[in-house]
Design an enzyme around this catalytic site. Structure first.
Site, mmCIF file in Angstrom:
data_model
loop_
_atom_site.group_PDB
_atom_site.id
_atom_site.type_symbol
_atom_site.label_atom_id
_atom_site.label_comp_id
_atom_site.label_asym_id
_atom_site.label_seq_id
_atom_site.Cartn_x
_atom_site.Cartn_y
_atom_site.Cartn_z
ATOM 1 N N LYS A 54 0.862 -1.187 0.000
ATOM 2 C CA LYS A 54 0.000 0.000 0.000
ATOM 3 C C LYS A 54 0.894 1.231 0.000
ATOM 4 O O LYS A 54 1.979 1.216 0.580
ATOM 5 C CB LYS A 54 -0.858 0.014 1.276
ATOM 6 N N GLY A 89 -19.453 7.684 5.153
ATOM 7 C CA GLY A 89 -18.595 8.006 4.009
ATOM 8 C C GLY A 89 -19.258 7.606 2.713
ATOM 9 O O GLY A 89 -19.432 6.418 2.438
ATOM 10 N N VAL A 90 -19.654 8.610 1.908
ATOM 11 C CA VAL A 90 -20.355 8.294 0.658
ATOM 12 C C VAL A 90 -19.543 8.806 -0.534
ATOM 13 O O VAL A 90 -20.009 9.620 -1.325
ATOM 14 C CB VAL A 90 -21.809 8.819 0.651
ATOM 15 N N GLY A 91 -18.314 8.292 -0.633
ATOM 16 C CA GLY A 91 -17.436 8.620 -1.758
ATOM 17 C C GLY A 91 -17.523 7.553 -2.829
ATOM 18 O O GLY A 91 -18.609 7.079 -3.186
ATOM 19 N N VAL A 109 -16.983 4.449 -2.980
ATOM 20 C CA VAL A 109 -17.677 3.188 -2.670
ATOM 21 C C VAL A 109 -19.036 3.459 -2.006
ATOM 22 O O VAL A 109 -20.061 2.885 -2.385
ATOM 23 C CB VAL A 109 -16.845 2.288 -1.731
HETATM 24 P P1 NAD Z 1 -13.328 8.303 -1.143
HETATM 25 O O1 NAD Z 1 -12.199 9.208 -0.813
HETATM 26 O O2 NAD Z 1 -13.885 8.311 -2.529
HETATM 27 O O3 NAD Z 1 -14.585 8.539 -0.152
HETATM 28 C C1 NAD Z 1 -14.444 8.606 1.223
HETATM 29 C C2 NAD Z 1 -15.583 9.448 1.761
HETATM 30 O O4 NAD Z 1 -15.510 9.403 3.191
HETATM 31 C C3 NAD Z 1 -15.498 10.923 1.358
HETATM 32 O O5 NAD Z 1 -16.757 11.364 0.925
HETATM 33 C C4 NAD Z 1 -15.048 11.629 2.653
HETATM 34 O O6 NAD Z 1 -15.554 12.962 2.750
HETATM 35 C C5 NAD Z 1 -15.667 10.731 3.694
HETATM 36 N N1 NAD Z 1 -15.026 10.763 5.003
HETATM 37 C C6 NAD Z 1 -13.711 10.873 5.303
HETATM 38 N N2 NAD Z 1 -13.538 10.820 6.633
HETATM 39 C C7 NAD Z 1 -14.766 10.674 7.183
HETATM 40 C C8 NAD Z 1 -15.239 10.547 8.500
HETATM 41 N N3 NAD Z 1 -14.400 10.570 9.542
HETATM 42 N N4 NAD Z 1 -16.583 10.435 8.695
HETATM 43 C C9 NAD Z 1 -17.437 10.399 7.649
HETATM 44 N N5 NAD Z 1 -17.031 10.506 6.368
HETATM 45 C C10 NAD Z 1 -15.706 10.647 6.142
HETATM 46 O O7 NAD Z 1 -12.816 6.834 -0.718
HETATM 47 P P2 NAD Z 1 -13.357 5.431 -1.245
HETATM 48 O O8 NAD Z 1 -12.567 5.034 -2.438
HETATM 49 O O9 NAD Z 1 -14.843 5.458 -1.282
HETATM 50 O O10 NAD Z 1 -12.874 4.470 -0.070
HETATM 51 C C11 NAD Z 1 -13.556 4.440 1.172
HETATM 52 C C12 NAD Z 1 -12.903 3.364 2.051
HETATM 53 O O11 NAD Z 1 -13.026 2.098 1.393
HETATM 54 C C13 NAD Z 1 -11.401 3.574 2.282
HETATM 55 O O12 NAD Z 1 -11.067 3.062 3.552
HETATM 56 C C14 NAD Z 1 -10.756 2.708 1.218
HETATM 57 O O13 NAD Z 1 -9.471 2.292 1.593
HETATM 58 C C15 NAD Z 1 -11.727 1.540 1.204
HETATM 59 N N6 NAD Z 1 -11.729 0.778 -0.038
HETATM 60 C C16 NAD Z 1 -12.030 1.389 -1.212
HETATM 61 C C17 NAD Z 1 -12.067 0.637 -2.368
HETATM 62 C C18 NAD Z 1 -12.448 1.260 -3.690
HETATM 63 O O14 NAD Z 1 -12.820 0.505 -4.604
HETATM 64 N N7 NAD Z 1 -12.428 2.566 -3.834
HETATM 65 C C19 NAD Z 1 -11.772 -0.726 -2.339
HETATM 66 C C20 NAD Z 1 -11.475 -1.327 -1.099
HETATM 67 C C21 NAD Z 1 -11.466 -0.556 0.043
#
Ligand code: NAD
Length: 351
Positions: free
Chosen positions: A82, A184-186, A188
């Site tokens: 990572k 967290g609604v990014g 994923v």
């Molecule tokens: P992202 O950056 O697109 O979205 C994260 C969201 O969480 C953002 O909207 C942010 O504002 C919000 N956030 C951050 N801190 C917060 C908190 N303390 N409380 C509430 N909301 C908060 O990230 P992502 O790609 O959606 O990934 C989310 C998680 O899933 C991460 O831990 C990532 O490692 C994990 N993950 C992602 C993927 C993927 O396909 N993107 C795959 C496996 C694991």
């Protein structure tokens, strides 16, 4: 973990850490390579600010170990790694692009010892910039430069995981009418909210980005939950989809759910937190299993599989994998985390 960077690396059971300081943006770059027994290291690149750079290193090391477990459970021939870009402040424009180009050159110099894709704080467009400097990027078509988004694949896997967990916890896998709180609604959390709402779940969303939370809540007809109330809001399923370490001594006593199943990596503050959840009779879907959908799809794509049906079918395998883990944990009256850890150790021992 406390201590300086040297102490943290010395105490780590992983194989290597590559470190670079980007002078232009004052960013610390850490690439943690945990275990390459099953193949060369592949894992996402996270970009965020930390209280101190060493915390970024700790994040990278913890997440790399999770990737080792994830690849082993999925059964793809990769090792755990990572990267963290510990930026002093959020970066945009040319400063961001310059950092990403410099990082891409670093990846190219490693000649494939670490390959990457998106993670928290990075986007498919960021990967395009990195791909201008190196071929060791997943999710960017090397010929057209088009990007792919792992988020929907990861969200699909989380839905399969929620079904498995509901079946184990309630005796029915039906999501219709179940309440789910998403933190967290990014990349994923957003598609997850849509997929769950589409099958009748009562979805509540929370995000430190208030505008984003409101947008997604309106889109899926869901409730808004203030970030401070996200752990204590009563629900059937709590889905952490933001940052690491959210399940810990302080938060676990607050939880008012029966199931925790979400995409965030390294959700447990420490391994004992899995037992704390078990003692509270909360079924925990181990993060590196339930969030493996994007890794599964991208790992397969990098071996030439591009049929979406086939990719989705492999992502759907998360459900039977979790069912087996829940069943074993149930028989032994232990946390699913313990059952999945045993499984990973056995797979790594077989090589
Ligand atoms: P992202 O950056 O697109 O979205 C994260 C969201 O969480 C953002 O909207 C942010 O504002 C919000 N956030 C951050 N801190 C917060 C908190 N303390 N409380 C509430 N909301 C908060 O990230 P992502 O790609 O959606 O990934 C989310 C998680 O899933 C991460 O831990 C990532 O490692 C994990 N993950 C992602 C993927 C993927 O396909 N993107 C795959 C496996 C694991």
């Amino acid at each position: 973990m406390s201590g300086g960077i040297e102490d943290r690396i010395e105490a780590w059971e992983g194989e290597a850490v590559v470190t670079r300081f980007d002078r232009v943006t004052s960013t610390w770059i850490f690439i943690a390579i945990h275990n390459t027994k099953l193949g060369s290291a592949v894992g996402g690149t996270r970009m965020r600010t930390y209280a101190e750079p060493a915390a970024g290193l700790t994040d990278a090391m913890r997440l790399a170990a999770g990737m080792t477990a994830k690849w082993a459970v999925i059964g793809l021939p990769y090792g755990g790694g990572k990267a963290v870009l510990a930026v002093p402040e959020p970066l945009s424009g040319e400063a961001r692009a310059g950092l990403l180009r410099s990082y891409g050159q670093l990846l190219e110099s490693l000649k494939g010892a670490f390959q990457t894709g998106v993670d928290l704080g990075t986007t498919p467009e960021d990967m395009q910039v990195i791909a201008g400097e190196t071929r060791y990027v997943h999710g960017v078509d090397p010929v057209t430069g088009a990007t792919q988004d792992p988020g929907p694949f990861t969200a699909r896997g989380v839905v399969r995981g929620i079904e498995a967990a509901l079946a184990a916890s309630f005796g029915s896998d039906d999501i219709d009418g179940r309440s789910v709180v998403i933190q967290g609604v990014g990349d994923v959390g957003h598609p997850l909210a849509r997929m769950l709402a589409d099958v009748g779940a009562r979805v509540s969303v929370s995000d430190i980005d208030g505008d984003r939370a409101r947008r997604v809540a309106a889109e899926v007809g869901g409730e808004l939950v203030e970030p401070a109330a996200v752990f204590s809001t009563p629900c059937d399923v709590f889905a952490p989809c933001a940052v690491t370490g959210v399940l810990n001594r302080e938060t676990i006593p607050q939880l008012a759910c029966r199931v925790v199943a979400g995409s965030a990596n390294a959700q447990l503050g420490e391994p004992d937190d899995a037992d704390r959840l078990h003692e509270r009779n909360i079924l925990y879907a181990p993060d590196y299993v339930v969030n493996a959908g994007g890794a599964t799809a991208f790992g397969l794509m990098s071996t030439g599989v591009d049929d979406v049906e086939e990719l989705n079918a492999r992502v759907d395998d998360i459900r039977p994998t979790l069912e087996a883990i829940f069943a074993e944990a149930g028989e032994r009256d232990e946390s699913p985390f313990a059952a999945s850890r045993r499984r990973v150790q056995a797979l790594l021992a077989q090589g």
